[in-house]
Design a protein around this motif. Sequence first.
Motif, PDB file in Angstrom:
ATOM      1  N   PRO A 674     -10.197   8.089   9.072  1.00  8.88           N
ATOM      2  CA  PRO A 674      -9.486   7.546   7.902  1.00  8.88           C
ATOM      3  C   PRO A 674      -8.327   6.664   8.342  1.00  8.88           C
ATOM      4  CG  PRO A 674      -8.958   9.873   8.215  1.00  8.88           C
ATOM      5  CD  PRO A 674     -10.067   9.558   9.176  1.00  8.88           C
ATOM      6  N   VAL A 675      -8.085   5.611   7.570  1.00  9.45           N
ATOM      7  CA  VAL A 675      -6.966   4.714   7.833  1.00  9.45           C
ATOM      8  C   VAL A 675      -5.992   4.840   6.661  1.00  9.45           C
ATOM      9  CG1 VAL A 675      -6.224   2.347   8.232  1.00  9.45           C
ATOM     10  CG2 VAL A 675      -8.455   3.123   9.098  1.00  9.45           C
ATOM     11  N   VAL A 676      -4.785   5.235   6.968  1.00  9.15           N
ATOM     12  CA  VAL A 676      -3.746   5.366   5.947  1.00  9.15           C
ATOM     13  C   VAL A 676      -2.555   4.534   6.385  1.00  9.15           C
ATOM     14  CG1 VAL A 676      -2.203   6.914   4.704  1.00  9.15           C
ATOM     15  CG2 VAL A 676      -4.504   7.690   5.322  1.00  9.15           C
ATOM     16  N   LYS A 677      -2.143   3.599   5.557  1.00 11.71           N
ATOM     17  CA  LYS A 677      -0.995   2.764   5.850  1.00 11.71           C
ATOM     18  C   LYS A 677      -0.072   2.731   4.630  1.00 11.71           C
ATOM     19  CE  LYS A 677      -1.960   1.648  10.033  1.00 11.71           C
ATOM     20  NZ  LYS A 677      -1.077   2.075  11.137  1.00 11.71           N
ATOM     21  N   ALA A 678       1.210   2.729   4.903  1.00  8.53           N
ATOM     22  CA  ALA A 678       2.205   2.681   3.824  1.00  8.53           C
ATOM     23  C   ALA A 678       3.260   1.641   4.168  1.00  8.53           C
ATOM     24  CB  ALA A 678       2.853   4.046   3.632  1.00  8.53           C
ATOM     25  N   ARG A 679       3.875   1.083   3.144  1.00 14.42           N
ATOM     26  CA  ARG A 679       4.956   0.121   3.331  1.00 14.42           C
ATOM     27  C   ARG A 679       5.855   0.163   2.105  1.00 14.42           C
ATOM     28  NH1 ARG A 679       2.583  -6.020   2.238  1.00 14.42           N
ATOM     29  NH2 ARG A 679       1.810  -5.648   0.109  1.00 14.42           N
ATOM     30  N   LEU A 680       7.065  -0.366   2.268  1.00 10.74           N
ATOM     31  CA  LEU A 680       7.943  -0.511   1.112  1.00 10.74           C
ATOM     32  C   LEU A 680       7.308  -1.490   0.137  1.00 10.74           C
ATOM     33  CD1 LEU A 680      11.462  -0.784   2.802  1.00 10.74           C
ATOM     34  CD2 LEU A 680      10.428   1.227   1.761  1.00 10.74           C
ATOM     35  N   ASN A 681       7.378  -1.160  -1.130  1.00 12.55           N
ATOM     36  CA  ASN A 681       6.777  -2.036  -2.126  1.00 12.55           C
ATOM     37  C   ASN A 681       7.502  -3.386  -2.136  1.00 12.55           C
ATOM     38  OD1 ASN A 681       5.698  -3.187  -4.519  1.00 12.55           O
ATOM     39  ND2 ASN A 681       5.269  -1.127  -5.280  1.00 12.55           N
ATOM     40  N   PRO A 682       6.772  -4.487  -2.027  1.00 11.98           N
ATOM     41  CA  PRO A 682       7.429  -5.811  -2.019  1.00 11.98           C
ATOM     42  C   PRO A 682       8.256  -6.106  -3.260  1.00 11.98           C
ATOM     43  CG  PRO A 682       5.143  -5.998  -1.282  1.00 11.98           C
ATOM     44  CD  PRO A 682       5.317  -4.604  -1.800  1.00 11.98           C
ATOM     45  N   ILE A 683       7.977  -5.421  -4.369  1.00 13.41           N
ATOM     46  CA  ILE A 683       8.753  -5.685  -5.586  1.00 13.41           C
ATOM     47  C   ILE A 683      10.131  -5.047  -5.520  1.00 13.41           C
ATOM     48  CG2 ILE A 683       6.676  -5.880  -6.982  1.00 13.41           C
ATOM     49  CD1 ILE A 683       7.292  -3.106  -8.093  1.00 13.41           C
ATOM     50  N   GLY A 684      10.387  -4.247  -4.477  1.00 13.97           N
ATOM     51  CA  GLY A 684      11.733  -3.732  -4.296  1.00 13.97           C
ATOM     52  C   GLY A 684      11.933  -2.287  -4.665  1.00 13.97           C
ATOM     53  N   GLU A 685      10.907  -1.573  -5.068  1.00 12.59           N
ATOM     54  CA  GLU A 685      11.069  -0.170  -5.437  1.00 12.59           C
ATOM     55  C   GLU A 685       9.801   0.591  -5.112  1.00 12.59           C
ATOM     56  OE1 GLU A 685      12.337   2.581  -9.299  1.00 12.59           O
ATOM     57  OE2 GLU A 685      12.077   0.411  -9.494  1.00 12.59           O
ATOM     58  N   GLY A 686       9.959   1.732  -4.451  1.00 12.16           N
ATOM     59  CA  GLY A 686       8.817   2.591  -4.192  1.00 12.16           C
ATOM     60  C   GLY A 686       8.030   2.210  -2.949  1.00 12.16           C
ATOM     61  N   LEU A 687       6.867   2.854  -2.820  1.00 10.92           N
ATOM     62  CA  LEU A 687       5.973   2.650  -1.687  1.00 10.92           C
ATOM     63  C   LEU A 687       4.630   2.128  -2.157  1.00 10.92           C
ATOM     64  CD1 LEU A 687       6.400   5.932   0.427  1.00 10.92           C
ATOM     65  CD2 LEU A 687       7.333   3.672   0.950  1.00 10.92           C
ATOM     66  N   GLN A 688       3.987   1.346  -1.296  1.00 10.59           N
ATOM     67  CA  GLN A 688       2.572   1.024  -1.450  1.00 10.59           C
ATOM     68  C   GLN A 688       1.819   1.773  -0.367  1.00 10.59           C
ATOM     69  OE1 GLN A 688       1.972  -3.245  -1.300  1.00 10.59           O
ATOM     70  NE2 GLN A 688       1.728  -3.342  -3.508  1.00 10.59           N
ATOM     71  N   VAL A 689       0.752   2.443  -0.751  1.00 12.47           N
ATOM     72  CA  VAL A 689      -0.061   3.204   0.198  1.00 12.47           C
ATOM     73  C   VAL A 689      -1.508   2.740   0.088  1.00 12.47           C
ATOM     74  CG1 VAL A 689      -0.876   5.486   0.906  1.00 12.47           C
ATOM     75  CG2 VAL A 689       1.464   5.202   0.066  1.00 12.47           C
ATOM     76  N   MET A 690      -2.121   2.442   1.229  1.00  9.32           N
ATOM     77  CA  MET A 690      -3.528   2.046   1.290  1.00  9.32           C
ATOM     78  C   MET A 690      -4.304   3.126   2.018  1.00  9.32           C
ATOM     79  SD  MET A 690      -5.263  -0.938   3.569  1.00  9.32           S
ATOM     80  CE  MET A 690      -5.109   0.145   4.980  1.00  9.32           C
ATOM     81  N   VAL A 691      -5.441   3.513   1.449  1.00  6.98           N
ATOM     82  CA  VAL A 691      -6.316   4.512   2.060  1.00  6.98           C
ATOM     83  C   VAL A 691      -7.702   3.896   2.224  1.00  6.98           C
ATOM     84  CG1 VAL A 691      -7.368   6.784   1.826  1.00  6.98           C
ATOM     85  CG2 VAL A 691      -5.027   6.416   1.029  1.00  6.98           C
ATOM     86  N   TYR A 692      -8.232   3.972   3.444  1.00  4.24           N
ATOM     87  CA  TYR A 692      -9.564   3.424   3.758  1.00  4.24           C
ATOM     88  C   TYR A 692     -10.352   4.508   4.466  1.00  4.24           C
ATOM     89  CZ  TYR A 692     -13.050   0.046   5.518  1.00  4.24           C
ATOM     90  OH  TYR A 692     -14.201  -0.654   5.795  1.00  4.24           O
ATOM     91  N   ILE A 693     -11.470   4.930   3.858  1.00  3.50           N
ATOM     92  CA  ILE A 693     -12.237   6.042   4.389  1.00  3.50           C
ATOM     93  C   ILE A 693     -13.632   5.992   3.795  1.00  3.50           C
ATOM     94  CG2 ILE A 693     -11.501   7.612   2.536  1.00  3.50           C
ATOM     95  CD1 ILE A 693     -11.506   9.897   4.538  1.00  3.50           C
ATOM     96  N   ALA A 694     -14.615   6.505   4.534  1.00  5.87           N
ATOM     97  CA  ALA A 694     -15.960   6.618   3.976  1.00  5.87           C
ATOM     98  C   ALA A 694     -15.888   7.412   2.684  1.00  5.87           C
ATOM     99  CB  ALA A 694     -16.883   7.300   4.982  1.00  5.87           C
TER     100      ALA A 694
END
Length: 864
Positions: A674-694
Amino acid sequence: MPAAAIARTGSRTLIAETRAALHAGQTELRAAYEQGGNAGALLRGRARLVDRALRGLWQKQDVPADIALVAVGGYGRGELYPASDIDLLLLVPEGCDAAHHPRIESLVGLLWDIGLDIGHSVRSVGECLVESDRDITVQTTLIEARLLRGNRGLFAEFVRRFQEHLDPVAFFKAKLLEQEERHARHNDTPYSLEPNCKESPGGLRDLQMIRWLALAANLDAPGAHWRDLADAVLVTAEEARSLGRAEEFLRHIRIRMHHLAGRREDKLLFEYQEKLAQSFSIQPTELRRASEILMQRYYRNAKLVTQLNSIVLLNLGDRIAPGPAAAPVAIDERFQTVSDRLDIRDDGVFERTPRAILECFLLMERRSELKGMTARTLRALWQARDRIDAAFRRDPDNRALFLSLFRQERGLVHELRLMNRYGILGRYLPAFRRIVGQMQHDLFHAYTVDQHILQVVRNLRRFSMAEFAHEYPFCTQLMADFERSWLLYVAALFHDIAKGRGGDHSRLGMADARRFCREHGIAGEDGELVVFLVEHHLTMSSVAQKQDLADPDVIDAFAKVVRNERRLTALFLITVADIRGTGPKVWNAWKGKLLEDLYHLTLQQLRGDAPLPMVGLAQRQWDAKSLLRLRGLSEGVEADLWKQLDTGYFMRHDAGEIAWHTRMLYYRVDSAEPVVKARLNPIGEGLQVMVYIADQPGLFARLCGFFARLGYSIAEARIHTTRHGYALDSFALLDPGHDMPYRDMIALVEHDLTERLRAPSAPEAPVSVRLSRQVRHFPITPTVNIHVDDRGNQYVMSISAADRPGLLHAVARVLSQHGVQIRSAKIATLGERVEDTFLISGHELSRMATLVRLEQELLAVLQI
C-alpha cells in the motif's frame, strides 16, 4: 471524658445542628418561593439564614474581641442566591498575625464543615486598602461590606478609611474597562444560545455595575431601590421601573437555574432550558418550543438591560468624571455635538419631528468625528420609538432616509446594531421585529436570528474595507468591482427575516424583500437582484457542498439559476458572508475552496468559454504535465499510470492533485505494498491524504475508521478504481481531535495507516461516541434518500443527521456489508449537523427490497 474529646463531641453536635438548621431553612425558603414567586424574599431570606448561622458559630467559638466578621460582595449586599458562595472578610487589627490564630482557623473549618461554600480573606484595614488598589474586583466586593459580628470600632474605621481612599473617577474608569473585558469574553453579545444570566452582556452584572458606580460616587446607598436612582436624577421614573422589571426577571432566571442544577450554574445550558421554561408555565406552540419562547423573552430583557446600562453609565460618567466643559456646536436646527457626541438640541425633537429619528443615525454615519450619542439622545430615541408607525413607514421621505443608511461609506453595521438595540429597526421593519431574540435550534447557527442577520451585514461590509482585505482577498476584489454594493446589505437584511413563520423562509423572505424594494423605489434589475439573493441565499452553498462540481450538467444547471455574472458575484459574496456569520465552527477553508471552484466554473459557463468535458480533460492533463516538468520529472513518466485512469478521475481532480498523485505513484503503478502519502492541504487548512492499494471489500470503511480514531473529520472523499483494479482514494481531513499540529501528523498518518493496510482485512471496531450537549438536547431526525442518477447506472445517496465522531465510518460499514461501492463522497458539516452526498453503485441496488433494507439500516446507525 477528657476535655479534648468533649470539645470534639461538642463541635460535631454544633456542626450537625447548624447544618440541619440551614437545610431546613433553605427548604422552607424554596417552598415559599415556589408557592409565592417572591424572588427578593428568597434572596434576603437566605442571607438572613446564613447570618444567623455565622453569628451563632462566632459566638460559640470565643473569637478574640478585636476581630470583626464582615460580609462582602453579594452577601454584603444582603442577597444570596440558592447556590451562591459566601464571601467573608475577617478584619483584624494592624500587625496582628491572625491568619494562623487557632480560633480563626477553627471558625473557618467549621464554616466549611456545615456545608457553606466559603470564600474568605483575613486582612487588616491597611491590607484591604492595598489589595483594593491592586485588584478592582477586591475593591468592588468591599464597597458593599456589612458587619456581621465582632469589633464595631474596627469596622467603622475600615468604612471611614475605605471611603476616604476610594477614588470615584479611577473606580469608574476601571469598572468600565472591566465591563468591556467581561463583555468581550462573552463575544460582546447577549444573544448566544447559552448565555450567562450573570456575566453576559444584559445580565445581572450589568445592573450591579450601575449600583456599584453610584455607591462609589455617594449617589446611592447600600440596599437602595432603583427609584432612589431616579430621585438622584440618574434615571427617569420610567427607566427605574424598567430596571426593576428587568432585574426581577433575571433574579427569577438565576434562582431557578440554581434550583434545577442543584449547584451554582449561571449559564442557561441547553439541558435546562426546557425545564426552565416549564417553571415559568410557558407552553409550546405549533412552531416553537417552550424553551424558544422563554429564550426570546430572555434576549429581549437582555437587550433592555444593555440599553439602560449604556444610558445610565453615560449619565454617571458625566456626573463622576466630567470632561472639560465644551460649548455645544450646532449641526442643524435639531442636532448639535457635545464632546464629540451627537446630541439633540431639545428633548422634544423626536416627538415633534419623528423623521429626525432616522436623521440622527444618518448623521452618525456621515460624521466620522462623532464618537457616539449622548445619554439624552439615546433616552429620547428609546422613548420616541413608538412614533414609528404605519404612517411613518409610508412616508416617502422616511423611506428615502432609511435607504440612505445603506448607501453611506461607513458606520452602517454600528448604526444598525444601535437601531436594533433601541427598538428602532424592529419598528421600521415589523418583520424584523418578529425575529429579534429568536433562537435557531438547528445546530448550525450560534446566534439569534437578528444577530445572525447583522453579522452577515457586518461580514459584507468588511469585504469592502481595505483594512480587512487580508482576510478574504478574493471577496474584497469582487466587492471593489461590484456596482451598487449597498444592494447586498439590503438583501442580507432580508435573507433570514422570515425564520420561524413555518414554511420555506427563503420564499417567504423573498416576498418581504420584493415588497420592500417596491415601496423604497429599488426597481428594475436592482430590485430583482435583491429578491433573487433572498430566494437563493442557500442555493450556492448547497450546490458547492452536495453536488459534483466535475459534472458539467451541475455547472450548467447552476448557471441557468444565476443567469448572469452580476448575480453570480452577488450570490457568492452573500453566501460567504452568510456561512461565516452562522458561528465559529461552520466556516473553514475547504468550504471556501468549494465555493470559489463553483464560482469560477460557473463564470466560464456564463461567459460562453466553458470547456467541453474532453477539452477540459486535455487542459488538466497539460497543466499537470507542466507541474511534473517543474519538479524535474522527464517527459512520459506519467504514461503507465495515466493509462489506468479514466475521464472521471481527471475531471474530479485539479492539476495540482493529479501531479502530486503522479509523482508519488509513477514508479510503482503495480505496487504490491500500500502507498499512503499525506501533505498539508494547499488551501491552507487540514491534510490531504492519498491511499493507493489493490482494491478490496470494505476498504472505504477501514479508512474512515482509521481517520475517526485519530480524531479527524473527513471534509471530502474522492474514491476511484483504476482500470487494473487498484483503489486510488483521496481525502481532505480537518479538525484533529488532539493538540498536534497538522504538519506533525503527516508522518504518523503515513506510517500507521500503511501498517494498518498491510495487516489482514478486519472490520474496524466502532468508534466510541461522545455527543455534544447541543446534539443531545436538540436532536435531528436523520434522513436517508437514495435515487438513481440521470444516467441510470449509479445511485445518489443523501443523508442528513446530527454529527458525531465516527459517523461516516458507521455509514461506510453498512454500505460495505451490502456490497455497495462508493464512487465519491461530498461531506458537508454544518455546525453540529452533517449533510453528506454519496455516489454509489452495486448490482443489488436495482432491487427495491435491497434499497428499503439499506435505508432502514442506515437510519438505525444514524439515529442517536
